[in-house]
Design an enzyme around this catalytic site. Structure first.
Site, mmCIF file in Angstrom:
data_model
loop_
_atom_site.group_PDB
_atom_site.id
_atom_site.type_symbol
_atom_site.label_atom_id
_atom_site.label_comp_id
_atom_site.label_asym_id
_atom_site.label_seq_id
_atom_site.Cartn_x
_atom_site.Cartn_y
_atom_site.Cartn_z
ATOM 1 N N GLY A 146 13.401 55.149 -38.141
ATOM 2 C CA GLY A 146 13.749 56.503 -37.717
ATOM 3 C C GLY A 146 12.746 57.178 -36.803
ATOM 4 O O GLY A 146 12.626 58.401 -36.821
ATOM 5 N N ASN A 184 13.076 57.405 -33.628
ATOM 6 C CA ASN A 184 13.877 58.197 -32.677
ATOM 7 C C ASN A 184 14.377 59.483 -33.333
ATOM 8 O O ASN A 184 14.455 60.523 -32.682
ATOM 9 C CB ASN A 184 15.044 57.370 -32.135
ATOM 10 C CG ASN A 184 14.594 56.463 -31.002
ATOM 11 O OD1 ASN A 184 14.280 56.930 -29.925
ATOM 12 N ND2 ASN A 184 14.529 55.164 -31.269
ATOM 13 N N LEU A 197 22.714 50.453 -37.030
ATOM 14 C CA LEU A 197 23.102 49.059 -36.802
ATOM 15 C C LEU A 197 24.564 48.720 -37.105
ATOM 16 O O LEU A 197 24.988 47.594 -36.868
ATOM 17 C CB LEU A 197 22.169 48.118 -37.591
ATOM 18 C CG LEU A 197 20.711 48.136 -37.103
ATOM 19 C CD1 LEU A 197 19.831 47.237 -37.956
ATOM 20 C CD2 LEU A 197 20.603 47.739 -35.636
ATOM 21 N N ILE A 218 30.559 51.660 -34.863
ATOM 22 C CA ILE A 218 31.335 52.852 -35.212
ATOM 23 C C ILE A 218 32.832 52.524 -35.108
ATOM 24 O O ILE A 218 33.294 52.052 -34.065
ATOM 25 C CB ILE A 218 30.985 54.008 -34.239
ATOM 26 C CG1 ILE A 218 29.520 54.402 -34.398
ATOM 27 C CG2 ILE A 218 31.876 55.223 -34.458
ATOM 28 C CD1 ILE A 218 29.168 55.021 -35.721
ATOM 29 N N ASN A 225 24.314 56.843 -27.944
ATOM 30 C CA ASN A 225 23.514 55.755 -28.512
ATOM 31 C C ASN A 225 22.292 55.534 -27.630
ATOM 32 O O ASN A 225 22.352 55.718 -26.429
ATOM 33 C CB ASN A 225 24.351 54.463 -28.552
ATOM 34 C CG ASN A 225 23.574 53.299 -29.140
ATOM 35 O OD1 ASN A 225 22.929 53.426 -30.189
ATOM 36 N ND2 ASN A 225 23.604 52.148 -28.481
ATOM 37 N N HIS A 269 19.681 52.598 -26.438
ATOM 38 C CA HIS A 269 19.517 51.137 -26.410
ATOM 39 C C HIS A 269 18.208 50.810 -25.684
ATOM 40 O O HIS A 269 17.951 51.366 -24.609
ATOM 41 C CB HIS A 269 20.706 50.476 -25.701
ATOM 42 C CG HIS A 269 20.612 48.993 -25.726
ATOM 43 N ND1 HIS A 269 20.912 48.251 -26.845
ATOM 44 C CD2 HIS A 269 20.196 48.113 -24.790
ATOM 45 C CE1 HIS A 269 20.699 46.969 -26.588
ATOM 46 N NE2 HIS A 269 20.266 46.860 -25.352
ATOM 47 N N ASP A 311 27.648 48.882 -26.590
ATOM 48 C CA ASP A 311 26.750 49.184 -25.460
ATOM 49 C C ASP A 311 27.478 49.327 -24.127
ATOM 50 O O ASP A 311 26.942 48.969 -23.074
ATOM 51 C CB ASP A 311 25.661 48.091 -25.314
ATOM 52 C CG ASP A 311 24.700 48.058 -26.487
ATOM 53 O OD1 ASP A 311 24.540 49.089 -27.159
ATOM 54 O OD2 ASP A 311 24.110 46.999 -26.725
ATOM 55 N N GLU A 335 12.258 55.740 -24.852
ATOM 56 C CA GLU A 335 13.234 56.165 -25.871
ATOM 57 C C GLU A 335 12.987 57.574 -26.412
ATOM 58 O O GLU A 335 13.898 58.400 -26.452
ATOM 59 C CB GLU A 335 13.240 55.183 -27.050
ATOM 60 C CG GLU A 335 13.730 53.803 -26.686
ATOM 61 C CD GLU A 335 13.842 52.900 -27.893
ATOM 62 O OE1 GLU A 335 14.391 53.315 -28.924
ATOM 63 O OE2 GLU A 335 13.358 51.747 -27.822
HETATM 64 C C1 GRF Z 1 15.068 51.512 -31.287
HETATM 65 O O1 GRF Z 1 14.416 50.595 -30.467
HETATM 66 C C2 GRF Z 1 16.439 51.787 -30.743
HETATM 67 O O2 GRF Z 1 16.517 51.806 -29.361
HETATM 68 C C3 GRF Z 1 17.200 50.626 -31.288
HETATM 69 O O3 GRF Z 1 16.681 50.427 -32.594
HETATM 70 C C4 GRF Z 1 15.354 50.920 -32.666
HETATM 71 C C5 GRF Z 1 15.287 51.939 -33.768
HETATM 72 O O4 GRF Z 1 14.039 52.414 -34.051
HETATM 73 N N1 GRF Z 1 18.621 50.812 -31.158
HETATM 74 P P1 GRF Z 1 13.820 53.692 -34.980
HETATM 75 O O5 GRF Z 1 14.581 53.477 -36.281
HETATM 76 O O6 GRF Z 1 14.325 54.911 -34.242
HETATM 77 O O7 GRF Z 1 12.338 53.749 -35.220
#
Ligand code: GRF
Length: 209
Positions: free
Chosen positions: A12, A14, A91, A94, A108, A110, A151, A181
């Site tokens: 988490g 992000n 993961l 949806i 999303n 990526h 994607d 990100e």
């Molecule tokens: C990130 O690299 C995101 O782009 C990908 O999975 C990872 C998740 O990291 N889809 P976090 O759980 O946000 O630390």
């Protein structure tokens, strides 16, 4: 003010970037109102708790079929009056029924420059392993809208990151997170909450303020 649900499966970071951006006033017209995790071990749940954000676990594995999974997700969004959904390291795919209910309202992140290293099988470290195996000199991250294909939805923001000699997948993953990100995800979420992202012929146009 749009209510945002952040969907997570792991650490988490992000989600944390979104929480921090909101605290700095950078998510204009949006408030993180729900964290939905695909499993109860996700550290992201702890982050939600630390910031008093309501959270819920919806495990696809515990659903009898796709319909039940969609229903559980939709019920959670309805209960919290969710307007915008953000997949932040989520993961599970949806279900179509959910995508149809939220057109151009699901985002999303990526960790590559789509259309490179994306689609089925490209998640987590695998994306960076593939980028290094190909020997690309530039990679990055993409925030895009979610449709029924993995994607594949319209690109909202991309940011490039240099690959350096001696990079391992872990080192590259960290650089992509820090330089791309954690910056573009809050920016894109804010733009969507502000209704500034227009879609024409599968291409997004960012409207001026
Ligand atoms: C990130 O690299 C995101 O782009 C990908 O999975 C990872 C998740 O990291 N889809 P976090 O759980 O946000 O630390």
């Amino acid at each position: 003010m749009k209510k945002i649900a952040v969907l997570v499966s792991g650490g988490g970071t992000n989600l944390q970037a979104l929480i921090d951006a909101e605290a700095r006033g950078e998510i204009k017209n949006g408030k993180i109102s729900l964290v939905l995790a695909s499993n109860d071990q996700a550290y992201a749940l702890k982050r939600a708790e630390n910031h008093n954000i309501p959270s819920v676990v919806v495990s696809k594995k515990e659903c009898a079929n796709e319909e039940e999974f969609a229903e559980k997700l939709l019920n959670a969004f309805k209960e919290h009056n969710i307007d915008v959904i953000v997949l932040a390291g989520y993961l599970s795919i949806i279900p179509k029924a959910v995508v149809e209910k939220y057109p151009h309202r699901i985002l999303n992140i990526h960790p590559s420059l789509i259309p490179s290293f994306c689609g089925g099988g490209y998640y987590g470290l695998k994306v960076h392993e593939a980028a290094l195996a190909k020997g690309v000199k530039v990679t990055g991250a993409t925030v895009h809208f979610v449709n029924e294909i993995y994607d594949d939805g319209e690109i909202i923001i991309q940011k490039a990151v240099l690959v350096k000699e001696g990079d391992t997948p872990e080192i590259l993953q960290k650089r992509v997170m820090e330089e791309a990100e954690w910056k573009i995800l809050p920016q894109a979420v804010s733009l969507v909450c502000e209704d500034r992202v227009e879609v024409k012929n599968n291409i997004t146009i960012i409207k001026e303020n």
